[in-house]
Design an enzyme around this catalytic site. Structure first.
Site, PDB file in Angstrom:
ATOM      1  N   CYS A 129       0.836  -1.208   0.000  1.00  0.00           N
ATOM      2  CA  CYS A 129       0.000   0.000   0.000  1.00  0.00           C
ATOM      3  C   CYS A 129       0.870   1.257   0.000  1.00  0.00           C
ATOM      4  O   CYS A 129       1.384   1.668   1.044  1.00  0.00           O
ATOM      5  CB  CYS A 129      -0.922  -0.015   1.221  1.00  0.00           C
ATOM      6  N   CYS A 142      -0.458   4.123   2.132  1.00  0.00           N
ATOM      7  CA  CYS A 142      -0.286   3.939   3.583  1.00  0.00           C
ATOM      8  C   CYS A 142       1.170   4.153   3.996  1.00  0.00           C
ATOM      9  O   CYS A 142       1.443   4.774   5.021  1.00  0.00           O
ATOM     10  CB  CYS A 142      -0.676   2.526   4.016  1.00  0.00           C
ATOM     11  N   ASP A 143       2.117   3.626   3.233  1.00  0.00           N
ATOM     12  CA  ASP A 143       3.505   3.544   3.695  1.00  0.00           C
ATOM     13  C   ASP A 143       4.481   4.439   2.931  1.00  0.00           C
ATOM     14  O   ASP A 143       5.655   4.527   3.318  1.00  0.00           O
ATOM     15  CB  ASP A 143       4.001   2.084   3.587  1.00  0.00           C
TER      16      ASP A 143
END
Ligand code: FAD
Ligand code: NAP
Length: 310
Positions: free
Chosen positions: A138, A141-142
């Site tokens: 992701c 997300c990261d």
């Protein structure tokens, strides 16, 4: 005994919830995650949903859920692990269903399976070991962890290309490794990617191994045409090699293809009367938000017909 249980609260399940409430059905939505919205929650920008160009995926998920809440849809948290068919007894009534979750059991006359899909893994050396230490599925997300660092994205579809574009905004360098010499992603995304100065494409190549110590430091890449191997020094590997349907719990209940997609037409009716499917877990050509929400609406219409015996 509910009229309808919807399993999953991504775009398909939430659309079905809106249509079911408006149809006056006694409906319950069961969701395994603490937040509704499904796969779109992890996308930074949705640019192809009519009327909402550029909307953030998380915001879109919240809007979809708010709409269902506004109409009074009821939600329960839990992972559905099995569905049992309940024999109607000697009279000729249709069978009903028991939906079993890790958090309780529910009875219903009909079900819409809207469990969507999840990302695939590479299955290579180092992938598990370095998940959360540089290997990610992701970018939204990261990605922020790799600001001014190097990242590799693996894949050639919409997700891989969107991830590479997103990462290129913060990373010093982004490699996109793809197993062919042609991308599958939408042309508009390809054009944007190719215009970025800090993105390098590594064609005809697969990632063979992730290496590092406490965290990722490099990957081994093999050219599938020449068999030549090379190391790419990187801080992160973002795996974006497609999705698989989350339908394992329904094996034997509804007819599926060899990869687990549930077979149904536009009305979502599966091989088991009373069980319908909507969204990414249905076997179909185009898996998008717009087709998922359309599936949800169509499936509720078919549920209504089923309940009145049409
Ligand atoms: P999902 O969104 O997968 O939702 C399924 C829901 O079911 C989830 O909330 C899940 O937690 C729940 N669930 C699963 N199993 C169970 C269970 N056993 N019990 C209870 N709950 C369960 N499409 C576009 O149109 N435009 C885009 O820009 C776009 N960008 C994307 C970016 C990314 C990174 C990804 C991954 C996908 C993107 N897509 C985009 C595709 C789009 O997100 C999907 O087509 C859409 O989300 C499918 O909706 P769905 O409701 O069928 O499934
Ligand atoms: P996808 O479209 O199936 O693409 C997967 C990519 O990974 C393909 O390029 C494939 O290569 C490659 N691949 C598959 N297995 C591999 C392996 N083992 N090793 C190396 N490479 C591998 O999947 P996706 O990009 O995750 O997208 C999922 C769905 O969400 C799609 O329906 C997509 O359209 C949708 N989506 C849409 C948008 C948007 O509309 N903006 C954005 C994101 C996602 P090949 O090309 O050689 O098969």
């Amino acid at each position: 005994m509910r009229d309808l249980i919807i399993i999953g609260s991504g775009p398909a399940g939430l659309s079905a919830a809106v249509y079911a409430k408006r149809a006056g059905l006694d409906v319950l939505v069961i969701e395994k995650d603490p937040v509704s919205g499904g796969q779109i929650l992890i996308t930074y920008e949705v640019d192809n949903y009519l009327g909402l160009p550029g909307i953030n995926g998380f915001d879109m998920g919240m809007k979809f859920r708010e709409h269902a809440d506004k109409l009074g849809a009821e939600f329960a948290e839990g992972t559905v692990t099995a569905i049992e068919t309940v024999d109607p007894g000697s009279d000729s009534k249709a069978p009903t269903f028991k939906v079993i979750t890790d958090n309780g059991e529910y009875e219903t006359k009909t079900i819409i399976l809207a469990t969507g899909a999840s990302h695939n893994k590479l299955g290579i050396k180092g992938e598990e070991e370095f998940t959360g230490k540089g290997v990610s599925y992701c970018a939204t997300c990261d990605g922020a962890f790799f600001r001014n660092k190097v990242a590799v994205v693996n894949g050639g579809g919409d997700v891989a290309v969107e991830d590479a574009i997103f990462l290129a905004r913060g990373c010093s360098k982004v490699y996109l490794v793809h197993r062919r010499n042609e991308l599958r992603a939408a042309k508009i995304l390809q054009d944007e990617l190719l215009s970025l100065p800090n993105v390098e494409l590594v064609w005809d190549s697969i990632v063979e191994e992730v290496k590092g110590d406490a965290k990722v430091s490099s990957i081994t890449v093999k050219n599938v045409k020449t068999d030549e191997k090379k190391e790419i020094e990187t801080d992160a590997l973002f795996v974006a090699i497609g999705i698989h349907p989350l339908t394992e719990a329904f094996t034997g209940l509804a007819e599926m293809d060899e990869t687990g997609y549930i077979i149904a037409g536009e009305d979502g009716a599966t091989s088991t009367p009373g069980i319908f499917v909507a969204g990414d877990s249905r076997k179909k050509r185009l898996r998008q938000i717009v087709t998922a929400v359309a599936d949800g609406a169509n499936a509720v219409t078919a549920v209504q017909d089923f309940l009145v015996g049409k």
